[in-house]
Design an enzyme around this catalytic site. Sequence first.
Site, mmCIF file in Angstrom:
data_model
loop_
_atom_site.group_PDB
_atom_site.id
_atom_site.type_symbol
_atom_site.label_atom_id
_atom_site.label_comp_id
_atom_site.label_asym_id
_atom_site.label_seq_id
_atom_site.Cartn_x
_atom_site.Cartn_y
_atom_site.Cartn_z
ATOM 1 N N CYS A 71 0.905 -1.350 -0.064
ATOM 2 C CA CYS A 71 0.027 0.160 -0.193
ATOM 3 C C CYS A 71 1.045 1.071 0.006
ATOM 4 O O CYS A 71 1.515 1.379 1.068
ATOM 5 C CB CYS A 71 -0.945 0.193 1.291
ATOM 6 N N CYS A 117 0.257 3.852 2.578
ATOM 7 C CA CYS A 117 0.622 3.251 4.021
ATOM 8 C C CYS A 117 2.132 3.601 3.920
ATOM 9 O O CYS A 117 2.438 4.088 5.262
ATOM 10 C CB CYS A 117 0.290 1.838 4.195
#
Length: 145
Positions: free
Chosen positions: A29, A32
């Site tokens: 991600c 993230c």
Amino acid sequence: MMVFTDENFEKEISEAKKPFLVDFWMKGCTPCVLIAPILEKLAEELKEEISFAKVNLNIAPLAVQKYGVNAVPTVILFKEGKPVGGFVGMMPEENIRVWLKENLQEEGEEDKSSSSPFAAARVEEGKEDKSSSSPFAAARVDEGK
């Protein structure tokens, strides 16, 4: 920053003496990866006021389900073992600081003149759907308008 799993999540959150900011993330991600250093910096700066933890979605599926996490990164603030606010996605460091300051204030200390992008969300807090354990329930209640 602590790492939570399904085995330690509820115990750590419920026994915490300070508010806990929890970052739900997943490998691969990009947002993230981008938000992680911001949260780590804030964790160090605010370590006397708040505790920080990370939860990998693949390691803690029960916590993910319980708190309605369906996108990453999802950041949830817990006070006294209960979710009290959160956001989904990447945000600039200054926005996260403002959001944290607003959400860490005790009731009655709130600055009503705030120009924060989160001020409008606080106005709708009274309409929260108590049947949901997700900290984002208030936002879902107002979606149909």
